[in-house]
Design an enzyme around this catalytic site. Structure first.
Site, PDB file in Angstrom:
ATOM      1  N   HIS A  94      34.721  42.892  36.486  1.00 23.27           N
ATOM      2  CA  HIS A  94      35.274  43.306  36.557  1.00 23.27           C
ATOM      3  C   HIS A  94      36.842  43.963  35.802  1.00 23.27           C
ATOM      4  O   HIS A  94      37.403  42.390  35.488  1.00 23.27           O
ATOM      5  CB  HIS A  94      36.451  42.444  38.320  1.00 23.27           C
ATOM      6  CG  HIS A  94      35.331  42.635  39.708  1.00 23.27           C
ATOM      7  ND1 HIS A  94      35.599  42.926  41.075  1.00 23.27           N
ATOM      8  CD2 HIS A  94      34.437  42.707  39.834  1.00 23.27           C
ATOM      9  CE1 HIS A  94      35.260  42.779  41.792  1.00 23.27           C
ATOM     10  NE2 HIS A  94      33.938  43.735  41.016  1.00 23.27           N
ATOM     11  N   TYR A 223      44.602  43.787  46.828  1.00 21.00           N
ATOM     12  CA  TYR A 223      45.263  42.954  47.432  1.00 21.00           C
ATOM     13  C   TYR A 223      46.181  43.717  48.017  1.00 21.00           C
ATOM     14  O   TYR A 223      46.478  44.749  47.281  1.00 21.00           O
ATOM     15  CB  TYR A 223      45.807  41.741  46.663  1.00 21.00           C
ATOM     16  CG  TYR A 223      45.604  40.894  45.588  1.00 21.00           C
ATOM     17  CD1 TYR A 223      43.982  41.300  44.278  1.00 21.00           C
ATOM     18  CD2 TYR A 223      45.757  39.792  45.927  1.00 21.00           C
ATOM     19  CE1 TYR A 223      43.499  40.157  44.566  1.00 21.00           C
ATOM     20  CE2 TYR A 223      44.467  38.400  45.462  1.00 21.00           C
ATOM     21  CZ  TYR A 223      43.424  39.135  44.158  1.00 21.00           C
ATOM     22  OH  TYR A 223      42.844  38.277  43.915  1.00 21.00           O
ATOM     23  N   PRO A 315      45.220  30.184  47.604  1.00 20.70           N
ATOM     24  CA  PRO A 315      44.646  31.160  47.419  1.00 20.70           C
ATOM     25  C   PRO A 315      44.976  33.077  46.482  1.00 20.70           C
ATOM     26  O   PRO A 315      44.002  33.613  45.611  1.00 20.70           O
ATOM     27  CB  PRO A 315      43.663  31.400  48.217  1.00 20.70           C
ATOM     28  CG  PRO A 315      44.294  31.115  49.034  1.00 20.70           C
ATOM     29  CD  PRO A 315      45.050  30.635  48.651  1.00 20.70           C
ATOM     30  N   LYS A 319      42.821  30.943  41.485  1.00 20.32           N
ATOM     31  CA  LYS A 319      43.294  29.783  40.361  1.00 20.32           C
ATOM     32  C   LYS A 319      42.399  28.452  40.858  1.00 20.32           C
ATOM     33  O   LYS A 319      42.471  27.816  39.925  1.00 20.32           O
ATOM     34  CB  LYS A 319      44.260  29.701  39.409  1.00 20.32           C
ATOM     35  CG  LYS A 319      45.405  30.685  39.426  1.00 20.32           C
ATOM     36  CD  LYS A 319      44.849  31.412  38.031  1.00 20.32           C
ATOM     37  CE  LYS A 319      44.459  32.963  37.747  1.00 20.32           C
ATOM     38  NZ  LYS A 319      43.573  33.433  36.916  1.00 20.32           N
ATOM     39  N   TYR A 407      46.111  36.502  35.581  1.00 25.07           N
ATOM     40  CA  TYR A 407      44.917  36.805  36.404  1.00 25.07           C
ATOM     41  C   TYR A 407      43.950  36.896  35.839  1.00 25.07           C
ATOM     42  O   TYR A 407      42.378  36.027  36.225  1.00 25.07           O
ATOM     43  CB  TYR A 407      45.396  38.525  36.957  1.00 25.07           C
ATOM     44  CG  TYR A 407      44.555  38.747  38.604  1.00 25.07           C
ATOM     45  CD1 TYR A 407      42.899  38.745  37.842  1.00 25.07           C
ATOM     46  CD2 TYR A 407      44.962  37.843  39.612  1.00 25.07           C
ATOM     47  CE1 TYR A 407      42.026  38.883  39.440  1.00 25.07           C
ATOM     48  CE2 TYR A 407      43.919  38.391  40.810  1.00 25.07           C
ATOM     49  CZ  TYR A 407      42.736  38.257  40.313  1.00 25.07           C
ATOM     50  OH  TYR A 407      41.724  39.081  41.535  1.00 25.07           O
TER      51      TYR A 407
HETATM   52  C1  PHB Z   1      37.424  35.375  47.262  1.00 25.16           C
HETATM   53  O1  PHB Z   1      36.366  36.222  47.748  1.00 25.16           O
HETATM   54  O2  PHB Z   1      37.433  34.717  48.180  1.00 25.16           O
HETATM   55  C2  PHB Z   1      38.653  35.769  47.423  1.00 25.16           C
HETATM   56  C3  PHB Z   1      38.988  36.178  45.866  1.00 25.16           C
HETATM   57  C4  PHB Z   1      40.318  36.294  45.321  1.00 25.16           C
HETATM   58  C5  PHB Z   1      41.363  36.023  45.672  1.00 25.16           C
HETATM   59  C6  PHB Z   1      41.111  34.745  47.045  1.00 25.16           C
HETATM   60  C7  PHB Z   1      39.774  34.526  47.675  1.00 25.16           C
HETATM   61  O3  PHB Z   1      42.655  35.523  45.244  1.00 25.16           O
END
Ligand code: PHB
Ligand code: APR
Length: 412
Positions: A94, A223, A315, A319, A407
């Site tokens: 990505h 997000y 999450p 990280k 990130y």
């Molecule tokens: C996930 O795909 O489970 C996932 C992706 C990004 C995050 C947290 C969980 O920041």
């Protein structure tokens, strides 16, 4: 008669009834999750023996559904120890990530603003599977279903691990112990009282997540900050989506039908994104708590904490696994120097060096969490500040670059 067999510097001494009661290795590892498995793999390719003690079955470990947004440092580390082939074939690279707020979505160009850095989406379960396969292929010693693993003599030159299996007590003598046993492990509990300082923040909300065999909402992650709560659109494969909505920390998962979940998810996304959501039955539904936690220092005598054993991040910044791998990178460097030239400086500096990067990831994860979630906010001031920060962030190349550097992963 006592039969002694030498297995590559692992001494297996058996008593009269052939029971294994004594083993020696160089590094005793508690925990067969990503951190323990990767440490064992790195040590092996550098000629250092280790034994992993895991309390669960392999099936159980591989059954844990977890995120997988992998920093380049992580994927490079796996490639260096011959565990990168499947990621290179199946991982999704990505170059960007999306922020949704105020009814719109803004793409953050990770690649463009970090000089070409990207992240790879590849389930943590698959990383763990690949590591297990590599360890098996190289004769790694992983003892599953061990009970009562207990570290001993940590402040001596001959620490040991005892454990119970099949009703018998076994003992492994080693030079060092790596506690890669996660947040609820025994390693951190082995620090004598007063020798450890912990820092913790428990967030008053959780993530309700589902897996569904549907096309992901977008080819990159989304997000979302919404007045009803945080939302995340992620994925595992071309037709395996992962979605989360913010809920109360003690939410009852059973109170959420698939229909209710899809409805809430779509209400929190911009209309054009919601219109493209392919809905379907959930194949997994669970609640993830959010917590920040750090233990200092990361070592006691010859025991070293690595991964979730030493720290937890919410999450939001993806990280957790990336930090575990960075710890293992630093710890393995120290061990390789010790066994290669007797230089102990890497082991002495491990805790300080790892914590410097851990705290930067803790800060970023906390910042993303506070920016994107609906927080208790009596007069609405907090919500207005969040919106202002999102507007500023997405309008400032400097601010977006700061987000992206964190990130995609700060350098080791
Ligand atoms: C996930 O795909 O489970 C996932 C992706 C990004 C995050 C947290 C969980 O920041
Ligand atoms: N004895 C033996 N094994 C133990 C013990 C014990 N007393 N306690 C825990 N374990 C095992 C667990 O069963 C688990 O398999 O240690 C392993 C720890 O693995 P993880 O919890 O996955 O931790 P880590 O390897 O540090 O990986 C960090 O996992 O939790 C996620 O988000 C986190 O992605 C991050 C990653």
């Amino acid at each position: 008669m006592r039969l002694t067999c030498l297995v590559r510097r692992k001494i297996m001494v058996r008593d009269e009834r052939g029971r294994g009661v004594q083993m020696k290795t160089q590094v005793g590892i508690i925990g067969g999750g990503p951190a323990g498995l990767l440490l064992s793999q790195i040590l092996h390719v550098n000629g250092i023996d280790s034994v992993i003690l895991e309390r669960q079955t392999r099936e159980y470990v591989l059954g844990r559904i977890r995120a997988g947004v992998l920093e380049q440092g992580l994927t490079d580390t796996l490639r260096r120890v011959d565990v990168g082939d499947r990621i290179d074939r199946e991982g999704q690279v990505h170059g960007g990530v999306n922020l949704a707020f105020g009814g719109r979505m803004v793409r953050i160009d990770l690649e463009g603003l970090t000089g070409g850095k990207t992240v790879t989406v590849y389930g943590q379960t698959e990383v763990t599977r690949d590591l297990y396969e590599a360890r098996d292929a190289m004769g790694g010693v992983i003892i599953d279903e061990t009970e009562d693993v207990t570290p001993h003599d940590l402040t001596t030159d001959t620490p040991a691990l005892s454990y119970r299996k099949d009703g018998e007590v076994h003992r492994i003598e080693c030079d060092f112990v790596a506690a890669c046993d996660g947040f609820h492990g025994v390693g951190r509990q082995s620090f004598p009282s007063g020798s450890l300082k912990t820092y913790e923040k428990v967030y008053p909300f959780g993530w309700l997540g589902i897996l569904s065999r549907t096309k992901p909402a977008n080819h990159e992650l989304i997000y979302g900050n919404h007045e009803r709560g945080f939302v995340l659109c992620s994925m595992r494969e071309e037709r395996l989506s992962r979605y989360y909505v913010q809920v109360a920390a003690d939410e009852d998962v059973d109170a959420w039908s698939d229909e209710r979940f899809w409805d809430e998810l779509c209400r929190r996304l911009p209309e054009d994104v919601a219109a493209g959501i392919e809905q379907g039955p959930s194949i997994e539904k669970s609640l993830t708590p959010l917590r920040s936690f750090v233990a200092e220092p990361l070592n006691y005598g010859r025991l070293f904490l690595a991964g979730d054993a030493g720290h937890i991040v919410p999450p939001t910044g993806a990280k957790g696994l990336n930090l575990a791998v960075a710890d293992v990178h630093y710890l393995s460097e120290g061990l390789i120097s010790y066994y290669g030239s007797g230089d102990e400086s890497g082991l002495r500096s491990y805790s300080k060096r790892a914590l410097r990067r851990i705290w930067k990831a803790e800060r970023f994860s906390w910042w993303m969490t506070m920016l994107m979630h609906k927080l208790a906010d009596d007069d609405g001031f907090g919500g207005k500040v969040q919106r202002a920060e999102l507007e500023y962030l997405t309008g400032s190349q400097a601010a977006m670059t700061a987000l992206e550097e964190n990130y995609v992963g700060l350098p080791y």
